[in-house]
Scaffold this active site. Structure first.
Site, mmCIF file in Angstrom:
data_model
loop_
_atom_site.group_PDB
_atom_site.id
_atom_site.type_symbol
_atom_site.label_atom_id
_atom_site.label_comp_id
_atom_site.label_asym_id
_atom_site.label_seq_id
_atom_site.Cartn_x
_atom_site.Cartn_y
_atom_site.Cartn_z
ATOM 1 N N LYS A 278 -12.413 -36.823 -27.748
ATOM 2 C CA LYS A 278 -13.786 -37.323 -27.809
ATOM 3 C C LYS A 278 -14.706 -36.122 -27.961
ATOM 4 O O LYS A 278 -14.978 -35.399 -26.987
ATOM 5 C CB LYS A 278 -14.177 -38.093 -26.553
ATOM 6 C CG LYS A 278 -15.530 -38.784 -26.728
ATOM 7 C CD LYS A 278 -16.238 -39.083 -25.423
ATOM 8 C CE LYS A 278 -17.133 -37.967 -24.952
ATOM 9 N NZ LYS A 278 -18.259 -37.624 -25.828
ATOM 10 N N GLU B 32 -12.171 -26.355 -18.598
ATOM 11 C CA GLU B 32 -12.940 -25.146 -18.950
ATOM 12 C C GLU B 32 -14.407 -25.487 -18.733
ATOM 13 O O GLU B 32 -14.971 -26.282 -19.486
ATOM 14 C CB GLU B 32 -12.706 -24.767 -20.425
ATOM 15 C CG GLU B 32 -11.274 -24.469 -20.786
ATOM 16 C CD GLU B 32 -10.750 -23.199 -20.146
ATOM 17 O OE1 GLU B 32 -11.553 -22.407 -19.626
ATOM 18 O OE2 GLU B 32 -9.527 -23.018 -20.153
ATOM 19 N N CYS C 78 -20.635 -20.329 -22.855
ATOM 20 C CA CYS C 78 -20.238 -20.317 -21.449
ATOM 21 C C CYS C 78 -19.966 -18.907 -20.941
ATOM 22 O O CYS C 78 -20.021 -18.669 -19.738
ATOM 23 C CB CYS C 78 -19.021 -21.204 -21.262
ATOM 24 S SG CYS C 78 -17.740 -20.860 -22.474
ATOM 25 N N GLU D 251 -26.731 -22.170 -14.198
ATOM 26 C CA GLU D 251 -26.496 -21.987 -15.633
ATOM 27 C C GLU D 251 -27.734 -22.486 -16.395
ATOM 28 O O GLU D 251 -28.131 -23.639 -16.233
ATOM 29 C CB GLU D 251 -25.246 -22.772 -16.048
ATOM 30 C CG GLU D 251 -24.714 -22.360 -17.395
ATOM 31 C CD GLU D 251 -23.441 -23.117 -17.789
ATOM 32 O OE1 GLU D 251 -23.285 -24.292 -17.412
ATOM 33 O OE2 GLU D 251 -22.609 -22.515 -18.487
HETATM 34 P P1 NAD Z 1 -21.319 -31.830 -20.710
HETATM 35 O O1 NAD Z 1 -20.464 -31.635 -19.528
HETATM 36 O O2 NAD Z 1 -22.623 -32.503 -20.544
HETATM 37 O O3 NAD Z 1 -20.542 -32.673 -21.828
HETATM 38 C C1 NAD Z 1 -19.265 -32.264 -22.295
HETATM 39 C C2 NAD Z 1 -18.546 -33.480 -22.841
HETATM 40 O O4 NAD Z 1 -18.336 -34.411 -21.773
HETATM 41 C C3 NAD Z 1 -19.320 -34.235 -23.909
HETATM 42 O O5 NAD Z 1 -18.422 -34.717 -24.901
HETATM 43 C C4 NAD Z 1 -19.906 -35.411 -23.136
HETATM 44 O O6 NAD Z 1 -20.165 -36.550 -23.939
HETATM 45 C C5 NAD Z 1 -18.795 -35.682 -22.149
HETATM 46 N N1 NAD Z 1 -19.191 -36.385 -20.925
HETATM 47 C C6 NAD Z 1 -20.422 -36.450 -20.356
HETATM 48 N N2 NAD Z 1 -20.365 -37.191 -19.223
HETATM 49 C C7 NAD Z 1 -19.090 -37.601 -19.072
HETATM 50 C C8 NAD Z 1 -18.402 -38.359 -18.093
HETATM 51 N N3 NAD Z 1 -19.023 -38.867 -17.021
HETATM 52 N N4 NAD Z 1 -17.071 -38.557 -18.234
HETATM 53 C C9 NAD Z 1 -16.405 -38.023 -19.283
HETATM 54 N N5 NAD Z 1 -17.006 -37.302 -20.263
HETATM 55 C C10 NAD Z 1 -18.338 -37.078 -20.157
HETATM 56 O O7 NAD Z 1 -21.468 -30.384 -21.364
HETATM 57 P P2 NAD Z 1 -22.298 -29.979 -22.645
HETATM 58 O O8 NAD Z 1 -23.740 -30.021 -22.292
HETATM 59 O O9 NAD Z 1 -21.819 -30.757 -23.832
HETATM 60 O O10 NAD Z 1 -21.804 -28.461 -22.845
HETATM 61 C C11 NAD Z 1 -22.347 -27.396 -22.149
HETATM 62 C C12 NAD Z 1 -21.466 -27.036 -20.973
HETATM 63 O O11 NAD Z 1 -20.147 -26.749 -21.428
HETATM 64 C C13 NAD Z 1 -21.932 -25.773 -20.279
HETATM 65 O O12 NAD Z 1 -21.832 -25.959 -18.885
HETATM 66 C C14 NAD Z 1 -20.943 -24.722 -20.746
HETATM 67 O O13 NAD Z 1 -20.811 -23.628 -19.888
HETATM 68 C C15 NAD Z 1 -19.700 -25.521 -20.866
HETATM 69 N N6 NAD Z 1 -18.735 -24.881 -21.766
HETATM 70 C C16 NAD Z 1 -17.652 -24.257 -21.202
HETATM 71 C C17 NAD Z 1 -16.721 -23.611 -22.008
HETATM 72 C C18 NAD Z 1 -15.524 -22.926 -21.417
HETATM 73 O O14 NAD Z 1 -14.616 -22.566 -22.163
HETATM 74 N N7 NAD Z 1 -15.458 -22.722 -20.111
HETATM 75 C C19 NAD Z 1 -16.893 -23.606 -23.394
HETATM 76 C C20 NAD Z 1 -18.003 -24.258 -23.922
HETATM 77 C C21 NAD Z 1 -18.912 -24.903 -23.099
#
Ligand code: NAD
Length: 510
Positions: free
Chosen positions: A192, A267, A301, A398
């Site tokens: 997804k 991650e 991140c 963050e």
């Molecule tokens: P997010 O957690 O809001 O969303 C990530 C994904 O989860 C999206 O596809 C979203 O639709 C889905 N999602 C949202 N709520 C959900 C739920 N309740 N159940 C299941 N899935 C759900 O994150 P974002 O805003 O898309 O991305 C930014 C974040 O990602 C930052 O915190 C960043 O640090 C992190 N990030 C981490 C890495 C890593 O390798 N550690 C890499 C990239 C981004």
């Protein structure tokens, strides 16, 4: 420089055409026009509509999981060489379609074309190539007679059906980091992507089909996190759930997967320290801090977010970073001269702006930036906040925007204490010319990656992943292949006797 005058290598975003109408899902080897609500992909640089599609429904998720389950036996028992050949072909096709992938990535995220064409897409192709090779390198302990009476051997088997959920900041790279090691291991996948940025994940799945990946091995369902994400993370018929995104959502995903006891890999967020010791090359640290803080408009991140600088260098560091940030070109991501694109959405820009606006009230001094430029779209200026307190929100939480905070330290113990004063543990860097300081920093900073005299570079052969609130498990490298394999011990009796020696410990009289 206009785009027309730009060197050829920067032109791909203009050469390829992004389709305006897409099927939001790819299930069992075909594009599926799902029947959920209509959704739009918005270009955050212009606020214009890039593409429209229909969100996936719970029935679509079930169909995708069923397709992945049905395809599993065939893919899991394909020889490593057969899997490797398909993945190698996918790498070539992704490279051939780099123009399209760059165009899609730039228009759905607003990231500068230079970043997409020099980092996101070639990095993804290299990662696919890496896993094509890794598919043929399964490892385990030597088969041997460890007990004396048995031959013990190790089997590496695919975990099974993997559900994966990815974020919007590097849509293609995050999909590749999750899907490719799973495919190399013989797993089948339902991914997804974030509903804001599904285009490159859908293209990747289509190219995988063209490369010869059997139907059902790689499925995409695009939907909102709260419904499709929740349903996928908690689906009974998957074997493993992998996730890249925020710490808060990652914990919900883990809780949903725990209901069925499924394997999880996470991650999550980061708040990387950037430690500058008093013997550092100051110019290198200044350049590195700006690049490390502003990559992908700070929506990374591992981005440098907390500069922790020796007292003697502090004032010069702040002035130097402010000067370089002032030269950063903010604007049209399609222009090869642009350094910094918009944030992903107006809502996210407003969140970043609100956090920066609260910083002076907690003692922070805004050295540069701190406002949105007069442009359409979700832009925000490169921002440096000095003198932040250890308890302030911009220092602890963050921000995920083009914002660097700075504090000073008194001695090495204080520097390392401040570096570790966070719940996150994803990445960090130490800047010094003293080999002993460098070794101490790499040993004592709690993070999945510690750079010495650099900040950001990644490489397919080496792992990426955090600790603490940054999650657990690895992406990239052989270590991530391990995530998707189970270890089975096969122990075969070689004595052929009925009354084995060890039976005496259970029943002594024969
Ligand atoms: P997010 O957690 O809001 O969303 C990530 C994904 O989860 C999206 O596809 C979203 O639709 C889905 N999602 C949202 N709520 C959900 C739920 N309740 N159940 C299941 N899935 C759900 O994150 P974002 O805003 O898309 O991305 C930014 C974040 O990602 C930052 O915190 C960043 O640090 C992190 N990030 C981490 C890495 C890593 O390798 N550690 C890499 C990239 C981004």
């Amino acid at each position: 420089m206009t785009v027309a005058e730009s060197p050829d290598r920067f032109a791909p975003a203009r050469r390829a055409t992004v389709s305006t109408s897409v099927a939001g899902s790819w299930i069992n080897g075909a594009a599926v026009a799902t029947r959920g609500d209509a959704h739009r992909v918005i270009n955050p640089a212009t606020d214009s509509v890039v593409a429209e599609y229909a969100l996936a429904t719970p029935a679509d998720i079930d169909a995708a999981v069923t397709a992945a389950r049905t395809a599993l036996p065939g893919w899991a028992t394909a020889t490593p060489a057969e899997r490797s050949a398909v993945l190698a072909k996918l790498a070539r096709l992704a490279d051939e379609h780099a123009d399209l992938l760059v165009a899609e990535e730039v228009s759905q995220t607003g990231k500068p074309v230079r970043l997409a064409s020099e980092f996101d897409v070639p990095g993804s192709v290299d990662n696919i190539d890496f896993f094509a090779g890794a598919a043929r390198h399964l490892e385990g302990k030597a088969t041997a007679e460890y007990s004396g009476d048995h031959t013990s051997s190790i089997r590496r088997e695919a975990v099974g059906v993997v559900a994966t959920i990815t974020p919007w900041n590097y849509p293609l790279q995050m999909a590749v980091w999750k899907v490719l090691p799973a495919l190399a291991a013989g797993c089948t996948v339902v991914i997804k992507p974030c509903e804001l940025t599904p285009l490159t994940t859908l293209t990747l799945a289509r190219l995988a089909g063209e490369a010869g990946l059997p139907d059902g091995v790689f499925n995409v369902v695009t939907g909102l996190g709260a419904d499709v994400g929740t349903a996928l993370a908690g689906h009974r018929d998957v074997d493993m759930v992998t996730f890249t995104g925020s710490t808060a959502v990652g914990r919900k995903v883990m809780a949903a997967a725990a209901v069925h006891g499924h394997r999880v890999q996470l991650e999550l967020g980061g708040k990387a320290p950037f430690v500058v010791f008093d013997d550092a090359d100051l110019d290198a640290a200044i350049q590195g801090a700006v690049a490390g803080a502003l990559i992908n408009t700070g929506q990374d991140c591992t981005a440098a977010t907390r500069a922790i600088v020796a007292r003697d260098l502090y004032d010069d560091f702040v002035v130097g970073v402010g000067e370089v940030m002032g030269k950063v070109v903010v604007g049209d991501p399609q222009d090869p001269d642009t350094d910094l694109g918009p944030l992903i959405s107006a809502a996210h820009r407003d969140k970043v702006a609100a956090m920066v606006a609260r910083a002076p009230g907690e003692g922070g001094r805004i050295v540069c930036g701190g406002s949105a430029p007069d442009l359409p779209g979700s832009f925000y200026r490169p921002t440096l906040i000095a003198d932040v307190s250890e308890s302030s929100e911009v220092y602890r939480d963050e921000i995920f925007g083009p914002v660097l905070t700075v504090r000073s330290f008194t001695d090495d113990d204080d520097a390392l204490r401040q570096a570790n004063d966070t719940e996150y543990g994803l990445a960090a860097s130490a800047w010094t010319r003293d080999v002993y300081r460098a070794q101490r920093a790499s040993r004592e900073i709690k993070a999945g990656c510690v750079w010495i005299n650099d900040h950001i570079p990644i490489i397919s052969e080496m792992p990426h992943g955090g600790m603490g609130a940054s999650g657990f498990g690895k992406d990239m490298s052989d270590y991530s292949l391990e995530e998707y394999l189970t270890i089975k011990h096969v122990m075969s009796d070689i004595t052929g006797v009925a009354e084995k020696d060890w039976h005496r410990t259970v029943f002594a009289k024969r």
